[in-house]
Design a protein around this motif. Sequence first.
Motif, mmCIF file in Angstrom:
data_model
loop_
_atom_site.group_PDB
_atom_site.id
_atom_site.type_symbol
_atom_site.label_atom_id
_atom_site.label_comp_id
_atom_site.label_asym_id
_atom_site.label_seq_id
_atom_site.Cartn_x
_atom_site.Cartn_y
_atom_site.Cartn_z
ATOM 1 N N ARG A 155 -20.135 74.137 -24.990
ATOM 2 C CA ARG A 155 -20.528 74.032 -23.861
ATOM 3 C C ARG A 155 -19.649 72.964 -23.075
ATOM 4 O O ARG A 155 -19.421 72.024 -23.465
ATOM 5 C CB ARG A 155 -22.034 73.184 -23.772
ATOM 6 C CG ARG A 155 -23.027 74.374 -24.217
ATOM 7 C CD ARG A 155 -24.376 74.173 -23.926
ATOM 8 N NE ARG A 155 -25.131 75.135 -24.741
ATOM 9 C CZ ARG A 155 -26.480 74.834 -24.862
ATOM 10 N NH1 ARG A 155 -27.188 74.160 -24.054
ATOM 11 N NH2 ARG A 155 -27.198 75.624 -25.533
ATOM 12 N N THR A 157 -19.947 71.230 -20.530
ATOM 13 C CA THR A 157 -20.725 70.074 -19.821
ATOM 14 C C THR A 157 -20.514 68.884 -21.130
ATOM 15 O O THR A 157 -20.179 67.711 -20.686
ATOM 16 C CB THR A 157 -22.216 70.248 -19.637
ATOM 17 O OG1 THR A 157 -22.075 71.376 -18.824
ATOM 18 C CG2 THR A 157 -22.553 69.219 -18.483
ATOM 19 N N ARG A 158 -20.557 69.048 -22.290
ATOM 20 C CA ARG A 158 -20.484 67.901 -23.138
ATOM 21 C C ARG A 158 -19.070 67.432 -23.441
ATOM 22 O O ARG A 158 -19.119 66.312 -23.595
ATOM 23 C CB ARG A 158 -21.240 68.467 -24.590
ATOM 24 C CG ARG A 158 -22.456 68.949 -24.750
ATOM 25 C CD ARG A 158 -23.264 68.809 -25.867
ATOM 26 N NE ARG A 158 -24.587 69.192 -25.635
ATOM 27 C CZ ARG A 158 -25.220 70.215 -26.077
ATOM 28 N NH1 ARG A 158 -24.694 71.113 -26.743
ATOM 29 N NH2 ARG A 158 -26.647 70.486 -25.766
ATOM 30 N N ALA A 161 -18.654 65.445 -20.569
ATOM 31 C CA ALA A 161 -19.467 64.160 -20.571
ATOM 32 C C ALA A 161 -18.540 63.197 -21.344
ATOM 33 O O ALA A 161 -18.419 61.887 -21.044
ATOM 34 C CB ALA A 161 -20.727 64.389 -21.195
ATOM 35 N N ASN B 95 -27.592 68.997 -15.608
ATOM 36 C CA ASN B 95 -28.262 69.416 -16.684
ATOM 37 C C ASN B 95 -28.251 68.508 -17.975
ATOM 38 O O ASN B 95 -27.325 68.691 -18.500
ATOM 39 C CB ASN B 95 -27.678 70.863 -16.964
ATOM 40 C CG ASN B 95 -28.493 71.587 -17.742
ATOM 41 O OD1 ASN B 95 -29.351 71.153 -18.705
ATOM 42 N ND2 ASN B 95 -28.523 72.982 -17.746
ATOM 43 N N ARG B 97 -29.752 68.757 -20.567
ATOM 44 C CA ARG B 97 -29.777 69.372 -21.785
ATOM 45 C C ARG B 97 -28.442 69.836 -22.326
ATOM 46 O O ARG B 97 -28.178 69.793 -23.565
ATOM 47 C CB ARG B 97 -30.640 70.807 -21.409
ATOM 48 C CG ARG B 97 -31.617 71.007 -22.408
ATOM 49 C CD ARG B 97 -32.167 72.360 -21.737
ATOM 50 N NE ARG B 97 -33.496 72.275 -21.534
ATOM 51 C CZ ARG B 97 -34.530 71.927 -22.265
ATOM 52 N NH1 ARG B 97 -34.550 71.935 -23.659
ATOM 53 N NH2 ARG B 97 -35.839 71.591 -21.804
ATOM 54 N N ASP B 98 -27.611 69.951 -21.419
ATOM 55 C CA ASP B 98 -26.152 70.351 -21.839
ATOM 56 C C ASP B 98 -25.346 69.167 -22.076
ATOM 57 O O ASP B 98 -24.192 69.181 -22.296
ATOM 58 C CB ASP B 98 -25.566 71.178 -20.737
ATOM 59 C CG ASP B 98 -26.046 72.655 -20.999
ATOM 60 O OD1 ASP B 98 -26.655 72.857 -21.885
ATOM 61 O OD2 ASP B 98 -25.675 73.590 -20.173
ATOM 62 N N ALA B 99 -25.777 67.912 -21.178
ATOM 63 C CA ALA B 99 -24.621 66.863 -21.357
ATOM 64 C C ALA B 99 -24.973 66.101 -22.532
ATOM 65 O O ALA B 99 -24.208 65.257 -22.854
ATOM 66 C CB ALA B 99 -24.891 66.233 -20.220
ATOM 67 N N LEU B 100 -26.266 65.655 -23.016
ATOM 68 C CA LEU B 100 -26.716 64.733 -24.112
ATOM 69 C C LEU B 100 -26.215 65.535 -25.401
ATOM 70 O O LEU B 100 -25.911 66.792 -25.266
ATOM 71 C CB LEU B 100 -28.032 64.466 -24.375
ATOM 72 C CG LEU B 100 -28.684 63.708 -23.158
ATOM 73 C CD1 LEU B 100 -30.129 63.560 -23.222
ATOM 74 C CD2 LEU B 100 -27.881 62.062 -23.146
#
Lengths: 260, 266
Positions: A155, A157-158, A161, B95, B97-100
């Motif tokens: 993903r 996003t991770r 981040a 989101n 859910r996708d970031a943590l």
Amino acid sequence: MMQRATPKTTRILSFLEGNTGTILLILIWWVVTALQLIDQVLLPTPVDTFLALWAGIFQGDLLRDFWLTLYRSLYAFIIAAILGIPIGILLGANERLYRSFEFLIDFFRSTPATAMFPLFLVVFGIGDFSKVAVAAFAGGLVIFFNVAYGVMNTRKTRIMAAKVMGTPRWRIFFDVIFFETLPQTFIGLRTAISLTLVVIIVAEMFIGSTNGMGQRIIDEQQVFDMPGMYASIIATGVMGYGLNQLFLLTENKFIHWKGR
Amino acid sequence: MAAKFLDHQESIKPGTSGLDITVAGLTKYLGGKVLYENFDLQIASGKITCIFGPNGCGKSTLLNMIAGLLPPDAGELRFGGLLRSQVQIGYVFQNYRDALFPWLRAKDNIEYPLLSAGLSRIQRRLRVEELAQQFNVGFDLSRYPYELSGGQQQLVSIMRALATRPNILFLDEPFSALDYEATLAIRDKLQDVFAATGVTIVMISHDLEEAVYLADHILLLTKRPTRLAERVVFEASRPRTLETLSAPEFVRIKAHSLDVFRREAS
């Protein structure tokens, strides 16, 4: 008067619920053989079969063949994992590289590994290792493309981040991408262990082997020892099921976040 | 390393050194079409700025470019006199859910950015405790993210983003996946944090009422190619409360912003 369910009866009930299919199958098997609907030579009674299993384990050499097959399967699986995981990560992380190998990967994925027996025989000789090698090849491919697929589908996003926090690239790799890939990697490992067992059994049957469950099943079929053959098939099934359960348990323990 | 990190934090304390964000001549093409062309923008430090605009005008893209997650095709980004690599940024994604990181417990998620910053285990733990106190956290931080409610997860995301005491906190539609109750609660916690730390906050919002309620400056964007339609200033005192929502000035600013939005979005 209503009877309150004691813990014991609920335990029995839940056992029945989970095993109705198995019990039903054995029951049908028993009825069919008792009524002699099928030739006894083709289908022995359940009692004969389990007696043969018992005798094979405690008086015969079933266990020796069982361990040999398990040993070859695990040997092949370990080679498959050692080769498959790093290559999967490498190609998954470089999408261009993956693209250039995509045809080859898809081609070998679609080729039955058993078709390559003769090739492996030529390369590795008729010893034990050629069986292990062909199984490792089949399992390695499965592990490899599952890992590559997992890496490619991390993903974004991770990773973003982690990036925005100022995490160095190597750290993102070990702390984020590696963990992101784990669920898919485990799917690959679980599929691979089943596949290596299949290939090892077939290899034992057909490439000059003197032991192992595959050879045992073929031998028993040749001499029409049907209870023995069914017993060996059941023992092999137990091995496959056990390996799969072992992997599922590890998976659920280590990848607790899977599917959540 | 740790001491150096803290010195660094001291030297550019948020709000005091005036790290205004300057976007100059920004150009970005997306899928062969122009999204931003020669786009200029100023975001004041020590303020809450909300970005509001029509769908597809590239609000997230803008935020990602400023945060350094996406390279612009042309243009310059400045933080006061500093470059992106010299400022600490916290980023909260839409989101959660996708970031943590679901393989880490909530507290380890919050600690994670401190690891790269080189803080010791004790320093990290102290910082998490400090944040938990500041946010008045009422749930167990040793749980895994998937064991928490959506609101709790987003709160953990915000705490993670604030762990390194960033100069700027970016939030990309942080409430759009949350229920109303959680939105209200976190909104006010965000206001508290702002009051306590004075961190520059830049937030994308899809809810005009929420944008005006929280913001000092509301940036209204046009449809693409995207321009700044208007910078609306709302100077109501803080903390803003439910009464703010019915104050005449609030109603006026909101109505005006809506007018601008209607004109520019169609």
